[in-house]
Write a protein that holds these residues in place. Structure first.
Motif, PDB file in Angstrom:
ATOM      1  N   GLU A 109     -16.523 -16.724 -17.554  1.00 24.34           N
ATOM      2  CA  GLU A 109     -15.486 -15.598 -17.442  1.00 24.34           C
ATOM      3  C   GLU A 109     -16.162 -14.687 -16.191  1.00 24.34           C
ATOM      4  O   GLU A 109     -17.589 -14.424 -16.555  1.00 24.34           O
ATOM      5  CB  GLU A 109     -15.292 -15.089 -18.705  1.00 24.34           C
ATOM      6  CG  GLU A 109     -14.389 -13.860 -18.664  1.00 24.34           C
ATOM      7  CD  GLU A 109     -14.101 -13.335 -19.795  1.00 24.34           C
ATOM      8  OE1 GLU A 109     -13.047 -13.725 -20.599  1.00 24.34           O
ATOM      9  OE2 GLU A 109     -14.829 -12.106 -20.182  1.00 24.34           O
ATOM     10  N   LYS A 121     -15.963 -10.815 -14.945  1.00 24.61           N
ATOM     11  CA  LYS A 121     -14.972  -9.779 -15.260  1.00 24.61           C
ATOM     12  C   LYS A 121     -15.559  -8.541 -14.498  1.00 24.61           C
ATOM     13  O   LYS A 121     -16.670  -8.165 -14.249  1.00 24.61           O
ATOM     14  CB  LYS A 121     -15.112  -9.221 -16.778  1.00 24.61           C
ATOM     15  CG  LYS A 121     -14.617  -8.122 -17.190  1.00 24.61           C
ATOM     16  CD  LYS A 121     -14.437  -7.474 -18.661  1.00 24.61           C
ATOM     17  CE  LYS A 121     -13.683  -6.611 -19.061  1.00 24.61           C
ATOM     18  NZ  LYS A 121     -13.925  -6.209 -20.354  1.00 24.61           N
ATOM     19  N   VAL A 178     -10.136  -9.940 -14.785  1.00 23.94           N
ATOM     20  CA  VAL A 178     -10.824 -11.026 -15.193  1.00 23.94           C
ATOM     21  C   VAL A 178     -10.375 -12.290 -14.681  1.00 23.94           C
ATOM     22  O   VAL A 178      -9.187 -12.576 -14.595  1.00 23.94           O
ATOM     23  CB  VAL A 178     -10.442 -10.891 -17.051  1.00 23.94           C
ATOM     24  CG1 VAL A 178     -11.196 -12.155 -17.546  1.00 23.94           C
ATOM     25  CG2 VAL A 178     -10.716  -9.707 -17.622  1.00 23.94           C
ATOM     26  N   CYS A 179     -11.366 -13.090 -14.650  1.00 19.02           N
ATOM     27  CA  CYS A 179     -11.196 -14.581 -13.804  1.00 19.02           C
ATOM     28  C   CYS A 179     -11.889 -15.486 -14.724  1.00 19.02           C
ATOM     29  O   CYS A 179     -12.893 -15.382 -15.145  1.00 19.02           O
ATOM     30  CB  CYS A 179     -11.786 -14.454 -12.582  1.00 19.02           C
ATOM     31  SG  CYS A 179     -10.791 -13.562 -11.354  1.00 19.02           S
ATOM     32  N   VAL A 180     -10.998 -16.427 -15.341  1.00 18.04           N
ATOM     33  CA  VAL A 180     -11.481 -17.649 -16.144  1.00 18.04           C
ATOM     34  C   VAL A 180     -11.783 -18.816 -15.597  1.00 18.04           C
ATOM     35  O   VAL A 180     -10.733 -19.409 -14.762  1.00 18.04           O
ATOM     36  CB  VAL A 180     -10.904 -17.558 -17.409  1.00 18.04           C
ATOM     37  CG1 VAL A 180     -11.328 -18.699 -18.511  1.00 18.04           C
ATOM     38  CG2 VAL A 180     -10.529 -15.986 -18.015  1.00 18.04           C
TER      39      VAL A 180
END
Length: 115
Positions: free
Chosen positions: A8, A10, A65-67
Motif C-alpha cells: 500500500e 499512501k 491510497v494505491c494498493v
C-alpha cells in the motif's frame, strides 16, 4: 514465499496547496552486502497488478491510497526501491521526495501450523 504480500502506498498532503499528479515505481532488488545489487529478479519476485502507482492530485489535508501486491517465489532478503516521478517542471519539490528510503522484506518459507 508463495503468498501475496499486500503493498500500500499512501500520500497524505499536509501542505496548504494541492499536490500531484505523481507516479511512483516500485523496483525490487537484492543486495548482496558487497556493493552489488541484483535487479534481475524475474523468477524470484512478481507483481500482482502493476509496479507503478499513479497518484492523482491530492487536496490539502486529504490523502490518496494505491494498493497492489507482490508475490515472492523464493526465500531471501529483498528490497523495494521506490522511484518518485514528477513530470511537471513548474513545481519546486523538496529534494527528499526524490530520495525515498528502500523497504526491506524478508521472504521466508510459510510456518506450518502445529498439529
Amino acid at each position: 514465499v508463495g503468498d501475496a504480500v499486500p503493498l500500500e502506498v499512501k500520500l497524505t498532503n499536509r501542505s496548504k496547496s494541492t499536490v500531484g499528479p505523481f507516479s511512483l515505481t516500485v523496483v525490487p532488488f537484492q543486495d548482496y552486502q558487497n556493493g552489488v545489487q541484483n535487479y534481475d529478479l524475474h523468477d524470484a519476485v512478481t507483481f500482482i497488478g502493476s509496479n507503478t502507482f499513479y497518484i492523482d492530485t491530492v487536496n490539502p489535508t486529504e490523502n490518496s491510497v494505491c494498493v497492489g501486491a507482490l508475490l515472492f517465489l523464493y526465500t531471501g532478503d529483498f528490497y523495494l526501491n521506490i522511484k518518485f516521478q514528477d513530470d511537471s517542471t513548474s513545481r519546486d519539490l523538496p529534494p527528499a521526495w526524490f530520495c525515498l528510503p528502500s523497504v526491506h522484506i524478508k521472504a521466508q518459507e510459510p510456518i506450518e501450523a502445529a498439529a
